[in-house]
Every structure is written in structure tokens, then in C-alpha cells.
Design an enzyme around this catalytic site. Structure first.
Site, short mmCIF file in Angstrom:
data_model
loop_
_atom_site.label_atom_id
_atom_site.label_comp_id
_atom_site.label_asym_id
_atom_site.label_seq_id
_atom_site.Cartn_x
_atom_site.Cartn_y
_atom_site.Cartn_z
N HIS A 72 -43.47 9.29 -22.89
CA HIS A 72 -45.08 9.27 -23.01
C HIS A 72 -45.42 10.19 -24.29
CE1 HIS A 72 -45.90 7.77 -18.71
NE2 HIS A 72 -45.25 7.02 -19.41
N TYR A 200 -54.69 12.64 -15.33
CA TYR A 200 -55.46 13.71 -14.20
C TYR A 200 -56.81 13.67 -14.04
CZ TYR A 200 -50.99 16.24 -15.21
OH TYR A 200 -49.53 16.51 -14.93
N PRO A 292 -47.97 22.31 -8.70
CA PRO A 292 -47.19 21.11 -9.63
C PRO A 292 -48.04 20.74 -10.62
CG PRO A 292 -48.08 20.46 -7.24
CD PRO A 292 -48.11 21.98 -7.45
N LYS A 296 -44.11 21.79 -14.10
CA LYS A 296 -43.36 22.42 -14.67
C LYS A 296 -42.17 23.11 -14.09
CE LYS A 296 -45.26 22.75 -18.48
NZ LYS A 296 -44.56 21.94 -19.73
N TYR A 384 -48.08 21.35 -22.51
CA TYR A 384 -47.54 20.40 -21.61
C TYR A 384 -46.23 19.87 -21.94
CZ TYR A 384 -48.07 16.47 -18.04
OH TYR A 384 -48.03 16.04 -16.82
#
Ligand code: APR
Ligand code: PHB
Length: 389
Positions: A72, A200, A292, A296, A384
Site C-alpha cells: 500500500h 482511519y 494499536p 507498530k 507510519y
């Protein structure tokens, strides 16, 4: 029994460490108190940082990951019914993340260890650690109800948050901790993911996350109370809540399918310092937990054991403890940056029960900033995809 490095726990940390050492000619024994099948089937997170993917490939366990992993180049942040893409490739100079379940990573690692003749003992009982302050550390355990002693040079405590290694050195540790007043209710559904990339979502009813495991399997989460009773959540109620929280004014539709697994997990931030006492080294969830949001946990566990493996290789090559002595400090610099990021992502997206109207306005402004400023988006993106090692 004797080995060079005694490893407790066959999670990502223990297995990656064992395999990295093997590739450098260092022998280890992994002791795991659960059956192999349990370890491999436990549903956990599924996002791998670029650095984690690269390491697994370099270790020779990346073949299936390269074939089946979903690469992604970004994620979507959704609020006010609108999506905002964070373009990782563009913001980080070409870096990506890979969706590949932790259970798949574990299968690949276990297979690689066993194929190389590695000693991984599942289903052992009564594991305890001894004499790790001196030069002859010892691990006691029972196999097939028979007590055994494993002597070694170093012990790696890779036994997760509920293991025995951290409690064994608790007198030497300082604990830093934060619990969150919410948890996640997660499901696995036999439905094609409703989006190509993760979503998200911030919503006045609470956070929601759309993720996936494969082109046929969706993984979805909703914010809930930490003590939420999963029995009070029939499938229709879960889908109803997901529809509301992921709502979109842009013609997007949530695809439903049979739910094959559901559960509730609490959320906490936790760090134990230092990550070493004598010849006992903590790695992964044994030393730290992140909430979460940002996925990570596995990546941080892998980053720890990469540092530990290097230090152990140096120790056997030169006899010097220099890198071993620096292990904790080296890891903790990354650990705290990842703690900060996971806390920040969590704070930005969740509904806090005691939030004032001011807090909520600030939260919306933060989402607006992150999705409209290049600097804001880049901060999220570089964390990220994973900070440099
Ligand atoms: N003796 C032997 N093994 C033990 C003991 C014990 N007393 N206690 C726990 N274990 C095992 C667990 O059964 C588990 O398989 O140690 C392993 C620890 O693995 P993880 O919990 O997966 O921890 P870690 O390898 O650090 O990986 C961190 O896992 O929890 C997720 O999201 C987290 O992705 C992150 C990753
Ligand atoms: C998951 O796919 O399980 C997942 C993805 C992203 C997260 C957490 C979990 O932030």
C-alpha cells in the site's frame, strides 16, 4: 542442555532473533509455552513497515510475503464524511507498507527455523530464569512433564506482555504506563475489502478502522468500552455501527460478509526501562506495549531484536560487551518515538469520555491540519512507514 542464547517466546521477536543468530552461526533454543497451532492462528495486527519487510526478505523468509502481501502506498483519514489520502510514496521518497497478517509472518518464521534444523520447543511448561546476573544463566522448564535445565550465555526475554522475564527483574525496572478509557472491538469478515487502502475514521460515535488481510478478507475495528462484553454485539449490531462510523458523502459503500472471528482488546502504552539486567535482555512486547492505532507492535518487536542480534554477534566475534551494554539505550530511543506516534494517532482519532467541547474542536483542527498541510501529512507518513533504523 546447553546453547549460546536461550530465547523465551516464539512470537515475532523470539523467532526473528533466533533466525538472525542462526544466519550468523550462533546457536539458540526457543522455548514457547503454547502449542504451535495456537501461536500461528492467533489473530493479531497486519501492517508491516518497509524496514520490517526488507529485513524479513534479507533473512530469506520473504518469499510468500512478496507474493501474497498487499503493498500500500498510502492510507485514508476520514472525518466529516470525507476521505483524505496520505500519500506515503510521495511524502517519504517512495516508501510503502505491506499488509500481511502476523499469523502469516509467524508461519513463515517457524517453517524457516524448523527447516534450518532450529530448536523451537512448543508447549513447554513452568519456564523460569536463573543466575542471569552471573556468567552461567539458566532456564528451567518442563517438556512432556519432565523438568529440564537449559544453560546458556545470554537469555532473551521475548515472552510478550504476560511473560515471566520482565517480572523476574522487576526490582531493576522503572515502569512508564498509560491506560486508555476505551478498547477496540475487532472482526474478521469474509468480505472483499471495501477500500484498496486502510481507512482511519474519526466519528462522533467513536473511532473506526477498515483494514484487511487479503483480497477476500476484511479486518475491521470499532472503538468500544475497555470492558465491552462481546456477547452483547450480534453481527448486525457491529455492521450497523461500522456503517455509521465509516459513513461517506462521496458514494463509498461498506461491503458486508460473514464474520468469522470477533474480540475485544484493551489499549495501553507501557515501557519498562532498562531493557536489560545482567545477561537477561527483554525484547518486543515483554518490554513495551503500544496502543494499536498505527500498527507498530510487531514492527517495534522486530526493530528490538535486530539491535539485539547485532550486539550478540559482536559479543561472540570480539568478546566485547560494548553493544550489549548499549542495547537498552539504543532500543529505547526508537521505542519512545514509536510510543509518541502511537499515542498521538490514538489521541487524534478516539472519542475520550471526558473530552470537553474545546478538546473536540482541537481534535478536528488537528485532523484538518494533518490532511491539509504537507508538513503535517509528512510527519504522519514518515512515522507510519517506519522511522529509519
Ligand atoms: N514461557 C514461554 N513462552 C511464553 C511465556 C512463558 N512463560 N509467556 C509467554 N510466552 C510466549 C507467548 O505464548 C507468545 O507466543 O511468548 C510469545 C510472545 O509473543 P508476542 O506476544 O507475539 O510478543 P512479541 O514477539 O514481542 O511480538 C510483539 O505481538 O502482541 C503482538 O501486537 C503485538 O505485534 C506485536 C507483537
Ligand atoms: C490490522 O489490520 O489489524 C490493523 C491495521 C492497522 C492498525 C491496527 C491494526 O492501526
Amino acid at each position: 542442555m546447553h546453547t549460546q542464547v536461550g530465547i523465551i517466546g516464539a512470537g515475532p521477536a523470539g523467532l526473528v532473533l533466533s533466525h538472525l543468530l542462526h544466519l550468523k552461526g550462533i546457536e539458540s533454543v526457543v522455548l514457547e509455552n503454547r502449542p504451535r497451532q495456537y501461536c500461528e492462528e492467533r489473530v493479531r495486527a497486519g501492517v508491516l513497515e518497509q524496514g520490517t519487510v526488507d529485513l524479513l526478505c534479507e533473512m530469506g523468509v520473504g518469499e510468500r510475503l512478496k507474493k501474497e502481501g498487499l503493498v500500500h502506498g498510502g492510507i485514508e483519514l476520514r472525518f466529516g464524511g470525507k476521505g483524505h489520502r496520505i500519500d506515503f510514496r510521495e511524502l517519504t521518497g517512495g516508501k510503502t507498507i505491506t499488509i500481511y497478517g502476523q499469523s502469516e509472518v509467524l508461519k513463515d518464521l517457524t517453517n524457516a527455523r524448523l527447516a534450518a534444523g532450529g530448536q523451537v520447543y512448543f508447549d513447554v511448561d513452568d519456564v523460569s530464569v536463573h543466575d542471569f546476573v552471573g556468567n552461567k544463566p539458566k532456564i528451567r522448564f518442563a517438556r512432556n512433564s519432565k523438568p529440564e535445565d537449559l544453560t546458556c550465555d545470554l537469555i532473551a526475554g521475548c515472552d510478550g506482555f504476560h511473560g515471566i522475564c520482565r517480572p523476574a527483574i522487576s526490582q531493576a525496572l522503572t515502569i512508564y504506563e498509560r491506560e486508555y478509557p476505551f478498547g477496540w472491538l475487532g472482526i474478521l469478515a469474509e468480505a472483499p475489502p471495501s477500500s484498496e487502502e486502510l481507512i482511519y475514521a474519526y466519528h462522533e460515535r467513536g473511532f473506526a478502522l477498515l483494514s484487511m488481510r487479503s483480497p477476500q478478507l476484511s479486518r475491521l475495528y470499532i472503538q468500544c468500552s475497555p470492558e465491552e462484553d462481546i456477547h452483547l454485539w450480534p453481527d448486525e449490531k457491529i455492521w450497523g455501527e461500522l456503517h455509521k462510523r465509516l459513513e461517506s458523502t462521496e458514494g463509498w459503500k461498506l461491503i458486508e460478509g460473514p464474520i468469522t472471528q470477533k474480540g475485544v482488546t484493551g489499549m495501553r502504552s507501557f515501557v519498562a526501562e532498562p531493557m536489560q539486567y545482567g545477561n537477561l535482555f527483554l525484547a518486543g512486547d515483554a518490554a513495551h506495549i503500544v496502543p494499536p492505532t498505527g500498527a507498530k507492535g510487531l514492527n517495534l518487536a522486530v526493530a528490538d531484536v535486530r539491535v539485539l542480534a547485532q550486539a550478540i554477534v559482536e559479543f561472540y566475534k570480539s568478546g566485547k560487551r560494548h553493544l550489549l551494554n548499549q542495547y537498552s539505550a539504543t532500543c529505547l530511543r526508537r521505542v519512545w518515538k514509536v510510543q509518541r506516534f502511537s499515542w498521538w494517532m490514538t489521541s487524534m482519532f478516539h472519542l475520550f469520555p471526558d473530552a470537553s467541547p474545546f478538546d473536540q474542536k482541537r481534535q478536528m483542527a488537528e485532523l484538518d491540519y494533518v490532511t491539509s498541510s504537507r508538513a503535517g501529512a509528512q510527519t504522519l507518513a514518515e512515522n507510519y512507514v517506519g522511522l529509519p533504523m
